[in-house]
Motif scaffolding. Structure first.
Motif, mmCIF file in Angstrom:
data_model
loop_
_atom_site.group_PDB
_atom_site.id
_atom_site.type_symbol
_atom_site.label_atom_id
_atom_site.label_comp_id
_atom_site.label_asym_id
_atom_site.label_seq_id
_atom_site.Cartn_x
_atom_site.Cartn_y
_atom_site.Cartn_z
ATOM 1 N N ALA A 47 0.832 -1.205 0.000
ATOM 2 C CA ALA A 47 0.000 0.000 0.000
ATOM 3 C C ALA A 47 0.863 1.250 0.000
ATOM 4 C CB ALA A 47 -0.923 -0.002 1.224
ATOM 5 N N THR A 48 0.291 2.333 -0.504
ATOM 6 C CA THR A 48 0.996 3.608 -0.560
ATOM 7 C C THR A 48 0.226 4.657 0.237
ATOM 8 O OG1 THR A 48 -0.146 4.217 -2.602
ATOM 9 C CG2 THR A 48 1.995 3.104 -2.825
ATOM 10 N N VAL A 54 0.832 3.374 7.604
ATOM 11 C CA VAL A 54 0.200 2.757 8.784
ATOM 12 C C VAL A 54 0.274 1.237 8.701
ATOM 13 C CG1 VAL A 54 -1.984 2.450 10.021
ATOM 14 C CG2 VAL A 54 -1.300 4.733 9.248
ATOM 15 N N LEU A 55 0.012 0.680 7.508
ATOM 16 C CA LEU A 55 -0.024 -0.779 7.368
ATOM 17 C C LEU A 55 1.359 -1.406 7.259
ATOM 18 C CD1 LEU A 55 -3.082 -1.265 4.994
ATOM 19 C CD2 LEU A 55 -3.000 -1.295 7.501
ATOM 20 N N ALA A 56 2.403 -0.585 7.246
ATOM 21 C CA ALA A 56 3.761 -1.124 7.190
ATOM 22 C C ALA A 56 4.076 -1.974 8.418
ATOM 23 C CB ALA A 56 4.780 0.002 7.052
ATOM 24 N N LYS A 57 3.341 -1.762 9.487
ATOM 25 C CA LYS A 57 3.502 -2.559 10.702
ATOM 26 C C LYS A 57 2.260 -3.439 10.860
ATOM 27 C CE LYS A 57 5.835 -0.050 14.125
ATOM 28 N NZ LYS A 57 5.711 0.832 15.282
ATOM 29 N N GLY A 96 -10.705 6.248 0.531
ATOM 30 C CA GLY A 96 -10.739 5.505 -0.729
ATOM 31 C C GLY A 96 -9.510 4.646 -0.912
ATOM 32 N N ASN A 97 -8.352 5.174 -0.527
ATOM 33 C CA ASN A 97 -7.113 4.417 -0.596
ATOM 34 C C ASN A 97 -7.186 3.182 0.309
ATOM 35 O OD1 ASN A 97 -4.424 3.667 -1.066
ATOM 36 N ND2 ASN A 97 -3.601 5.187 0.348
ATOM 37 N N PHE A 98 -7.701 3.352 1.517
ATOM 38 C CA PHE A 98 -7.828 2.233 2.449
ATOM 39 C C PHE A 98 -8.772 1.176 1.877
ATOM 40 C CE2 PHE A 98 -9.898 0.076 6.026
ATOM 41 C CZ PHE A 98 -8.789 -0.414 6.697
ATOM 42 N N ARG A 99 -9.933 1.614 1.381
ATOM 43 C CA ARG A 99 -10.920 0.691 0.811
ATOM 44 C C ARG A 99 -10.306 -0.096 -0.339
ATOM 45 N NH1 ARG A 99 -14.623 -0.063 -3.123
ATOM 46 N NH2 ARG A 99 -16.661 -0.898 -2.500
ATOM 47 N N ASN A 100 -9.643 0.613 -1.257
ATOM 48 C CA ASN A 100 -9.030 -0.066 -2.403
ATOM 49 C C ASN A 100 -7.935 -1.032 -1.964
ATOM 50 O OD1 ASN A 100 -10.670 1.265 -4.237
ATOM 51 N ND2 ASN A 100 -9.183 2.879 -4.612
#
Length: 135
Positions: A47-48, A54-57, A96-100
């Motif tokens: 994810a970017t 946030v999701l890197a961890k 939208g980024n999170f949903r995608n």
């Protein structure tokens, strides 16, 4: 727009995203659950934007094991809705980024089989998307 996420907010996002992958893996118990978990986790790690940072961890402090798929769903599906609500309030583009990102992850988890995902995987994906869209 500046987004401010506290530690609890970040944990909610991580729990929701990684929990969605865990649900897909649990729904694939008769198939290739480890491969589903791996493919979904790779998608989350790719994810970017703010979501990617946030999701890197992986989530720590929240149990994504559950004693059953139902118990896990009771925890993860509301977290998905909460994450979307939180992000929509602060930055609709990041929502939208999170949903995608979550949808790509659950699609990656479902594609560990040749052809169509099983009805169980398709139904779990539908439930995850409904939780994302409930916000």
């Amino acid at each position: 727009m500046s987004v401010t996420l506290n530690d609890q907010d970040k944990l909610t996002l991580r729990t929701a995203a990684y929990g969605a992958v865990t649900l897909m893996s649990a729904a694939d118990a008769a198939g290739k659950p480890h491969k589903a978990a791996t493919e979904g986790s790779i998608a989350l790690a790719s994810a970017t934007g703010l979501v990617g940072h946030v999701l890197a961890k992986a989530p720590k402090g929240k149990d994504l094991g559950g004693k059953s798929v139902a118990a896990l769903a009771d925890h993860v599906l509301p977290a998905l809705t909460a994450a979307m609500t939180l992000l929509k309030k602060q930055d609709p583009a990041e929502a939208g980024n999170f949903r995608n990102t979550v949808i790509v992850a659950i699609e990656a988890a479902a594609r560990t089989h040749q052809g169509q995902p099983s009805p169980t995987l398709a139904d779990m994906a539908r439930k995850i998307i409904e939780a994302l869209d409930a916000a």
